[in-house]
Design a protein around this motif. Structure first.
Motif, PDB file in Angstrom:
ATOM      1  N   THR A  91      78.543  10.409 -25.542  1.00  0.00           N
ATOM      2  CA  THR A  91      78.091  11.615 -26.230  1.00  0.00           C
ATOM      3  C   THR A  91      78.692  12.841 -25.537  1.00  0.00           C
ATOM      4  O   THR A  91      79.270  12.747 -24.453  1.00  0.00           O
ATOM      5  CB  THR A  91      76.562  11.735 -26.229  1.00  0.00           C
ATOM      6  N   VAL A 133      71.882  17.975 -34.481  1.00  0.00           N
ATOM      7  CA  VAL A 133      72.278  18.377 -33.130  1.00  0.00           C
ATOM      8  C   VAL A 133      71.258  19.389 -32.594  1.00  0.00           C
ATOM      9  O   VAL A 133      70.994  20.414 -33.223  1.00  0.00           O
ATOM     10  CB  VAL A 133      73.683  19.004 -33.127  1.00  0.00           C
ATOM     11  N   ARG A 141      75.570  15.817 -29.111  1.00  0.00           N
ATOM     12  CA  ARG A 141      74.121  15.666 -29.256  1.00  0.00           C
ATOM     13  C   ARG A 141      73.362  16.936 -28.883  1.00  0.00           C
ATOM     14  O   ARG A 141      72.219  17.125 -29.302  1.00  0.00           O
ATOM     15  CB  ARG A 141      73.620  14.534 -28.343  1.00  0.00           C
ATOM     16  N   THR A 156      68.776  13.244 -25.021  1.00  0.00           N
ATOM     17  CA  THR A 156      69.907  13.351 -25.942  1.00  0.00           C
ATOM     18  C   THR A 156      71.199  12.741 -25.425  1.00  0.00           C
ATOM     19  O   THR A 156      71.966  12.158 -26.201  1.00  0.00           O
ATOM     20  CB  THR A 156      70.198  14.829 -26.284  1.00  0.00           C
TER      21      THR A 156
END
Length: 353
Positions: free
Chosen positions: A106, A185, A154, A101
């Motif tokens: 992020t 998410v 994320r 992820t």
């Protein structure tokens, strides 16, 4: 000082994980390690023998899919085998989730203080860390966690029971939070200490309603297999497939797989022992509170004593003089549940301070 080798700049942003200290020897005292939340009870019958038998030919690789163990876990939890991801402890499961992820640009949201690996894993992936302070009672601040999520997020990490403070997440809290999180998410519920809890959210039911919820569990704590390194994740098949891509092949040894299967076959006995530990935990927490210390609701195999930095240093030091190692962290000291003699020494220190 110049660097000799080209290493990632991110390494300078976080310290390595620091495990619990071993006890310091003191004349005439049996040393006790209460700093790593280890299960101090002896192994269940058959577990050691199963691990030894499966390791009889160390030159052979273990089953890379841990198919038999996966099937047992899936049957026990009533999920599909494709949704079960084995790993070398829950830590490898969490690492896999950050690897699929997180990257530069992020962000990851998590409560703090909580499991020390969370910020380390985030930094290792170059992601922005968004810790959200716990409430005064050691519980998750779900309003704060939800507010920290944006288009860059994320991954969200939750911990129940929370390590190190102890409280669990309720059904209402979990359901209310998941309703606010975008479905894209991934939300991870770290349940390493779930078996010790007397009350906690029904995470399997929540996962059935929310495919973005992933459960991380382990055989390290209640099952007492920390040294063998075996845990697992329960995730939507798409997420689980991605996790398998990044987990190292053969990371769960044959001995670990066999021991975990034997322990899972004795899960009723594991539950009884966990309740015994929980009963001792509750008495210990009560005794600490009677001494005037601030102890949040304890649901793991440990108790959190909230202390200011100076008092925490003194508490840890006095325990060390009693040949007992405890864990000093941000905001206090965590004490794992161990033999009565060890806990009595900690109470003696608490009374003296």
């Amino acid at each position: 000082m110049s660097k000799r080798f080209q290493l990632r700049d991110a390494l300078a942003e976080f310290p390595p994980y620091v495990p619990g200290k071993p006890p310091v020897a003191s004349p005439g005292l049996t040393p006790y390690k209460l700093s790593s939340n280890e299960n101090h009870l002896p192994p269940l019958p058959g577990v050691v023998e199963s691990a030894a038998s499966a390791s009889a030919i160390p030159g052979n690789y273990p089953d890379p899919t841990a198919a038999a163990l996966v099937a047992d876990i899936a049957s026990h939890l009533d999920v599909e085998p494709a949704e079960v991801v084995p790993g070398a402890g829950a830590s490898e499961v969490l690492t896999a989730l950050t690897n699929i992820t997180l990257e530069a640009g992020t962000s990851v949201v998590y409560p703090w203080p909580s499991f020390e690996m969370y910020p380390i894993l985030a930094s290792a992936r170059g992601a922005e860390k968004r810790p959200v302070d716990l409430l005064e009672d050691g519980r998750h601040d779900f309003a704060g966690l939800a507010a920290a999520i944006d288009d860059t997020t994320r991954l969200v990490l939750l911990c129940s029971p929370n390590n190190p403070t102890g409280p669990t997440i309720t059904d209402a809290e979990l359901e209310g939070f998941l309703a606010e999180v975008p479905e894209s998410v991934i939300v991870v519920l770290d349940e390493a200490y779930l078996e010790f809890a007397t009350e906690a959210a029904d995470s399997l039911a929540a996962r059935a309603k929310h495919p973005n919820l992933v459960l991380a569990r382990t055989f390290s704590k209640a099952h007492g297999l920390a040294g063998l390194r075996v845990g697992y994740g329960i995730a939507d098949a798409e997420i689980a497939s991605a996790m398998r891509q990044v987990i190292a092949p053969f990371s769960v040894t044959a001995g670990a797989q066999a021991a975990a299967r034997e322990s899972l076959a004795r899960v009723d006995e594991v539950a009884v022992r966990a309740k015994e530990v929980a009963a001792v935990r509750d008495r210990f927490a009560h005794d600490l509170r009677e001494l005037g210390l601030s102890v949040p609701d304890a649901q793991g195999n440990y108790v959190w004593i909230a202390l200011d930095p100076e008092a925490a240093v003194a508490f840890e030091g006095e325990c060390a003089k009693q040949a007992v190692a405890v864990r000093r962290l941000q905001g206090g000291v965590r004490v794992s549940i161990g033999p009565d003699e060890a806990l009595e020494r900690v109470l003696k220190v608490a009374a003296s301070l």
